[in-house]
Design a protein around this motif. Sequence first.
Motif, PDB file in Angstrom:
ATOM      1  N   ILE A 294       0.816  -1.211   0.000  1.00  0.00           N
ATOM      2  CA  ILE A 294       0.000   0.000   0.000  1.00  0.00           C
ATOM      3  C   ILE A 294       0.852   1.265   0.000  1.00  0.00           C
ATOM      4  O   ILE A 294       0.547   2.227  -0.704  1.00  0.00           O
ATOM      5  CB  ILE A 294      -0.960  -0.016   1.209  1.00  0.00           C
ATOM      6  CG1 ILE A 294      -1.971  -1.139   1.020  1.00  0.00           C
ATOM      7  CG2 ILE A 294      -1.671   1.318   1.378  1.00  0.00           C
ATOM      8  CD1 ILE A 294      -2.900  -1.348   2.187  1.00  0.00           C
ATOM      9  N   VAL A 295       1.943   1.265   0.762  1.00  0.00           N
ATOM     10  CA  VAL A 295       2.795   2.456   0.820  1.00  0.00           C
ATOM     11  C   VAL A 295       3.866   2.431  -0.264  1.00  0.00           C
ATOM     12  O   VAL A 295       4.088   3.423  -0.955  1.00  0.00           O
ATOM     13  CB  VAL A 295       3.447   2.583   2.212  1.00  0.00           C
ATOM     14  CG1 VAL A 295       4.418   3.764   2.243  1.00  0.00           C
ATOM     15  CG2 VAL A 295       2.379   2.739   3.286  1.00  0.00           C
ATOM     16  N   ARG A 296       4.529   1.265  -0.451  1.00  0.00           N
ATOM     17  CA  ARG A 296       5.631   1.203  -1.408  1.00  0.00           C
ATOM     18  C   ARG A 296       5.183   0.753  -2.794  1.00  0.00           C
ATOM     19  O   ARG A 296       6.000   0.736  -3.722  1.00  0.00           O
ATOM     20  CB  ARG A 296       6.726   0.264  -0.884  1.00  0.00           C
ATOM     21  CG  ARG A 296       7.228   0.631   0.508  1.00  0.00           C
ATOM     22  CD  ARG A 296       7.618   2.112   0.642  1.00  0.00           C
ATOM     23  NE  ARG A 296       8.673   2.490  -0.254  1.00  0.00           N
ATOM     24  CZ  ARG A 296       9.966   2.489   0.085  1.00  0.00           C
ATOM     25  NH1 ARG A 296      10.326   2.147   1.305  1.00  0.00           N
ATOM     26  NH2 ARG A 296      10.884   2.855  -0.781  1.00  0.00           N
ATOM     27  N   GLY A 297       3.921   0.359  -2.957  1.00  0.00           N
ATOM     28  CA  GLY A 297       3.387   0.045  -4.268  1.00  0.00           C
ATOM     29  C   GLY A 297       3.888  -1.248  -4.893  1.00  0.00           C
ATOM     30  O   GLY A 297       3.850  -1.403  -6.124  1.00  0.00           O
ATOM     31  N   LEU A 298       4.345  -2.197  -4.083  1.00  0.00           N
ATOM     32  CA  LEU A 298       4.832  -3.463  -4.614  1.00  0.00           C
ATOM     33  C   LEU A 298       3.664  -4.399  -4.924  1.00  0.00           C
ATOM     34  O   LEU A 298       2.648  -4.389  -4.240  1.00  0.00           O
ATOM     35  CB  LEU A 298       5.775  -4.138  -3.613  1.00  0.00           C
ATOM     36  CG  LEU A 298       7.039  -3.367  -3.207  1.00  0.00           C
ATOM     37  CD1 LEU A 298       7.903  -4.228  -2.296  1.00  0.00           C
ATOM     38  CD2 LEU A 298       7.832  -2.919  -4.423  1.00  0.00           C
ATOM     39  N   ALA A 299       3.842  -5.205  -5.948  1.00  0.00           N
ATOM     40  CA  ALA A 299       2.862  -6.236  -6.268  1.00  0.00           C
ATOM     41  C   ALA A 299       2.925  -7.330  -5.202  1.00  0.00           C
ATOM     42  O   ALA A 299       3.924  -7.437  -4.483  1.00  0.00           O
ATOM     43  CB  ALA A 299       3.150  -6.831  -7.642  1.00  0.00           C
ATOM     44  N   PRO A 300       1.875  -8.154  -5.065  1.00  0.00           N
ATOM     45  CA  PRO A 300       1.894  -9.207  -4.049  1.00  0.00           C
ATOM     46  C   PRO A 300       3.131 -10.100  -4.115  1.00  0.00           C
ATOM     47  O   PRO A 300       3.740 -10.397  -3.088  1.00  0.00           O
ATOM     48  CB  PRO A 300       0.615  -9.995  -4.346  1.00  0.00           C
ATOM     49  CG  PRO A 300      -0.319  -8.981  -4.932  1.00  0.00           C
ATOM     50  CD  PRO A 300       0.559  -8.085  -5.744  1.00  0.00           C
ATOM     51  N   THR A 301       3.489 -10.533  -5.322  1.00  0.00           N
ATOM     52  CA  THR A 301       4.664 -11.394  -5.440  1.00  0.00           C
ATOM     53  C   THR A 301       5.929 -10.650  -5.040  1.00  0.00           C
ATOM     54  O   THR A 301       6.814 -11.193  -4.372  1.00  0.00           O
ATOM     55  CB  THR A 301       4.804 -11.924  -6.873  1.00  0.00           C
ATOM     56  OG1 THR A 301       3.596 -12.599  -7.239  1.00  0.00           O
ATOM     57  CG2 THR A 301       5.968 -12.895  -6.981  1.00  0.00           C
ATOM     58  N   GLN A 302       6.035  -9.377  -5.420  1.00  0.00           N
ATOM     59  CA  GLN A 302       7.207  -8.586  -5.054  1.00  0.00           C
ATOM     60  C   GLN A 302       7.316  -8.408  -3.541  1.00  0.00           C
ATOM     61  O   GLN A 302       8.413  -8.483  -2.973  1.00  0.00           O
ATOM     62  CB  GLN A 302       7.140  -7.207  -5.734  1.00  0.00           C
ATOM     63  CG  GLN A 302       7.301  -7.245  -7.240  1.00  0.00           C
ATOM     64  CD  GLN A 302       7.076  -5.870  -7.866  1.00  0.00           C
ATOM     65  OE1 GLN A 302       6.162  -5.139  -7.473  1.00  0.00           O
ATOM     66  NE2 GLN A 302       7.897  -5.520  -8.849  1.00  0.00           N
ATOM     67  N   SER A 303       6.187  -8.167  -2.894  1.00  0.00           N
ATOM     68  CA  SER A 303       6.219  -7.985  -1.438  1.00  0.00           C
ATOM     69  C   SER A 303       6.627  -9.280  -0.752  1.00  0.00           C
ATOM     70  O   SER A 303       7.346  -9.259   0.261  1.00  0.00           O
ATOM     71  CB  SER A 303       4.853  -7.524  -0.932  1.00  0.00           C
ATOM     72  OG  SER A 303       3.853  -8.492  -1.187  1.00  0.00           O
ATOM     73  N   ALA A 304       6.180 -10.412  -1.288  1.00  0.00           N
ATOM     74  CA  ALA A 304       6.588 -11.692  -0.713  1.00  0.00           C
ATOM     75  C   ALA A 304       8.084 -11.927  -0.912  1.00  0.00           C
ATOM     76  O   ALA A 304       8.767 -12.483  -0.033  1.00  0.00           O
ATOM     77  CB  ALA A 304       5.791 -12.828  -1.334  1.00  0.00           C
ATOM     78  N   LEU A 305       8.612 -11.496  -2.051  1.00  0.00           N
ATOM     79  CA  LEU A 305      10.041 -11.670  -2.323  1.00  0.00           C
ATOM     80  C   LEU A 305      10.919 -10.868  -1.362  1.00  0.00           C
ATOM     81  O   LEU A 305      12.087 -11.211  -1.161  1.00  0.00           O
ATOM     82  CB  LEU A 305      10.353 -11.277  -3.767  1.00  0.00           C
ATOM     83  CG  LEU A 305       9.831 -12.225  -4.846  1.00  0.00           C
ATOM     84  CD1 LEU A 305      10.053 -11.647  -6.238  1.00  0.00           C
ATOM     85  CD2 LEU A 305      10.501 -13.597  -4.738  1.00  0.00           C
ATOM     86  N   MET A 306      10.376  -9.822  -0.763  1.00  0.00           N
ATOM     87  CA  MET A 306      11.140  -9.048   0.216  1.00  0.00           C
ATOM     88  C   MET A 306      11.443  -9.871   1.473  1.00  0.00           C
ATOM     89  O   MET A 306      12.295  -9.498   2.277  1.00  0.00           O
ATOM     90  CB  MET A 306      10.380  -7.780   0.602  1.00  0.00           C
ATOM     91  CG  MET A 306      10.279  -6.753  -0.508  1.00  0.00           C
ATOM     92  SD  MET A 306      11.891  -6.064  -0.995  1.00  0.00           S
ATOM     93  CE  MET A 306      12.347  -5.151   0.484  1.00  0.00           C
ATOM     94  N   LEU A 307      10.743 -10.985   1.640  1.00  0.00           N
ATOM     95  CA  LEU A 307      10.987 -11.854   2.783  1.00  0.00           C
ATOM     96  C   LEU A 307      11.880 -13.046   2.421  1.00  0.00           C
ATOM     97  O   LEU A 307      12.100 -13.930   3.256  1.00  0.00           O
ATOM     98  CB  LEU A 307       9.654 -12.371   3.339  1.00  0.00           C
ATOM     99  CG  LEU A 307       8.721 -11.296   3.905  1.00  0.00           C
ATOM    100  CD1 LEU A 307       7.388 -11.916   4.311  1.00  0.00           C
ATOM    101  CD2 LEU A 307       9.358 -10.596   5.101  1.00  0.00           C
ATOM    102  N   VAL A 308      12.403 -13.069   1.196  1.00  0.00           N
ATOM    103  CA  VAL A 308      13.255 -14.167   0.767  1.00  0.00           C
ATOM    104  C   VAL A 308      14.497 -14.330   1.652  1.00  0.00           C
ATOM    105  O   VAL A 308      14.876 -15.460   1.981  1.00  0.00           O
ATOM    106  CB  VAL A 308      13.645 -14.005  -0.715  1.00  0.00           C
ATOM    107  CG1 VAL A 308      14.851 -14.875  -1.061  1.00  0.00           C
ATOM    108  CG2 VAL A 308      12.464 -14.383  -1.596  1.00  0.00           C
ATOM    109  N   PRO A 309      15.186 -13.230   2.068  1.00  0.00           N
ATOM    110  CA  PRO A 309      16.339 -13.440   2.952  1.00  0.00           C
ATOM    111  C   PRO A 309      15.999 -14.226   4.206  1.00  0.00           C
ATOM    112  O   PRO A 309      16.780 -15.063   4.663  1.00  0.00           O
ATOM    113  CB  PRO A 309      16.771 -12.005   3.297  1.00  0.00           C
ATOM    114  CG  PRO A 309      16.323 -11.189   2.130  1.00  0.00           C
ATOM    115  CD  PRO A 309      15.023 -11.806   1.697  1.00  0.00           C
ATOM    116  N   MET A 310      14.824 -13.980   4.755  1.00  0.00           N
ATOM    117  CA  MET A 310      14.397 -14.733   5.926  1.00  0.00           C
ATOM    118  C   MET A 310      14.251 -16.204   5.599  1.00  0.00           C
ATOM    119  O   MET A 310      14.733 -17.080   6.331  1.00  0.00           O
ATOM    120  CB  MET A 310      13.075 -14.176   6.456  1.00  0.00           C
ATOM    121  CG  MET A 310      12.496 -14.949   7.623  1.00  0.00           C
ATOM    122  SD  MET A 310      10.940 -14.240   8.194  1.00  0.00           S
ATOM    123  CE  MET A 310      10.409 -15.504   9.355  1.00  0.00           C
ATOM    124  N   ALA A 311      13.570 -16.511   4.493  1.00  0.00           N
ATOM    125  CA  ALA A 311      13.344 -17.909   4.124  1.00  0.00           C
ATOM    126  C   ALA A 311      14.651 -18.628   3.829  1.00  0.00           C
ATOM    127  O   ALA A 311      14.876 -19.760   4.280  1.00  0.00           O
ATOM    128  CB  ALA A 311      12.413 -17.974   2.919  1.00  0.00           C
TER     129      ALA A 311
END
Length: 501
Positions: A294-311
Motif C-alpha cells: 500500500i505504501v511502497r506500491g509493490l505487487a503481491p509477489t514482489q512484497s513476498a520476495l522481500m521476505l526471501v532473505p528470511m526464508a
Amino acid sequence: MENIAKPWPALWALVLGFFMILVDSTIVSVANPAIMEGLGAGIGDVLWVTSAYLLAYAVPLLVTGRLGDRFGPKNLYLAGLVVFTLASVWCGLSGDIGTLILARVFQGLGASLMTPQTMAVITRIFPPDKRGAAMGLWGAAAGVATLVGPILGGVLVDSLGWEWIFFINVPVGILAFVLAWRLVPRLSTHPHRFDVLGVVLSSVGLFLLIFGLQEGETFEWGTIAGPITVWSLIIAGIVVLVAFVVWQAVNTGEPLLPLALFRDRNFALGNAVIATVGFAITSMSLPIVFFYQIVRGLAPTQSALMLVPMAVLSGVLAAPAGKLVDRINPRLIATAGMTLFAVALFWYSTLMTPDQPLWMLLLPSALLGVANAGIWGPLASMTTRNLPPQLAGAGSGVYNTVRQVGAVFGSASIAALMQARLGAELPGDGAGSTDAFGGGALPEFLHGGFSTAMGQSLLLPAAIAIIGAVLTLFFAKPKPTAWGSPAAAVASDAAPAPRHP
C-alpha cells in the motif's frame, strides 16, 4: 523407543509432506482476488477459503496425535496424505465458492492427520542426544513453508491461474506418499482407551475459541447471529476447555491428554514458548505486507520476495543450528533465537517509512532468518526430549495445537491493533481512510501515517517474542541419556506410562 538403522531418509520423506501442508496455510492469501473473480464470490466468502482450512487443521490435532499412538504414525500420516491430495484436486476443480470451502475443510482434516505424526516419528526414531539436527530440519520446513506460500502462490496465480495453487499439490503428494511408504518405518503401536468425552470437549472447546478469534474482526467483535456474539463464543470455548482439563484430571481411565506430561518442566515451558512463536510469526507478516503493497506500491509477489532473505537463511542455517543443539545446551540457542527475532521486529518498525530504501528492509528480514534457525529446531528438541514413546503422538498433538492457537491469537490481535493504530495515525476518520485495504490506492499524503501505524503494530509481536525469550531462560539443561535407556524415554518427572486395558 525404536532403534532405526537409517532414520534420516524417513525424516526427509516426512518433511516433504509436512512442508506441503504448511505452504497451504498461506498460499491462498495472494490468490484471493483471483478466486473472487473466477468464482464470482464476495470478500467475506473468499476469506473462508483460508479460515475453513485452518479450523479443520487446528481443531482435531489433539485427537489425531493420540490416534497416531494407537494406530501407528505411519498409517495416520499416509491416510492424511491421501485425504489432503485428493482434496487438493477437489479444490482445483471447484466451480463455486461453497464447493471450494468444503474441499478446503477436507484438506485441513488431511493436514491435521499428518502433522502430529511427523514430530512423533522424530521423537521415536532419533535418540535424544542426536535429535537436535533432526528437529532442525523439521523446524526449517515449518519456518520456510510459511514464507514460500505467498511467493509460490503469486507465481502460480500470475502464470497458470488460481486453480494451480491446489493442483501443484498432486505430484508433490504422490511423491511424498511413495517416499513415506518406502522409507518411513512401521513403529510399534500402543493400545489406548478412546476418551470419547475428552474428544468431544476438546473439539467443541477448540472450535468455539478458534472460530471466535479467527472471525472476530469479520464481525467487528459484535453479533454473529441473533443472541450469538463473538465474545460469547470465545468465553464458551474457554469454559468448555476448562471442563476438558478438569475431566482429564479426574478421568480414572486413560485421558485423551495425559496431564502428567506437563510435570516435565521443559515440555510445559516449550508449549508456552511455541505459543509465542506462533503468535509472533503469524502477526508480523500482515503489517509488513500491507506496508510494502500500500505504501511502497509493490505487487503481491514482489512484497513476498522481500521476505526471501528470511526464508533462505532460515533454511540454510537450520541444520547447523540443529547439530549445535546436540553439542551445547539448546536453551542458549533458543534464547538467542527468540531475542534476535524481537530485535529484528523492532528494527523493522524503525525502518518502515515511505522513503526508506528497499534494500535496507532486506536486513531485518535476514536477521529474522538467523533468528528462525535458532528457534524451531532447538525449541522442538527441548520440548520433546523426555517424551515417552507411547505418548509421542499425544505430546506432538499438544505442541502443534498450542502453536496453531497462538497463531490464531496473533492473527486476531494484529488485525485489531492495526485498525486501532490507523484510526490514531491517519487524519480525520482513520477507519474511513483505509479504503486501500479493499484494493484502492492510498493518497500519498497518508503514507506517513499509514507507515507509522504499521511500524507501531509490529511492536506487538516483538513484545510477545521477548516474553518467549524470557520463558526459554527457565528451560532445564538436558541430562545426558543413552540410546534406548529408560532415561532416554522419559525423565524422572515426566508422565508415567498410561494404563492399558
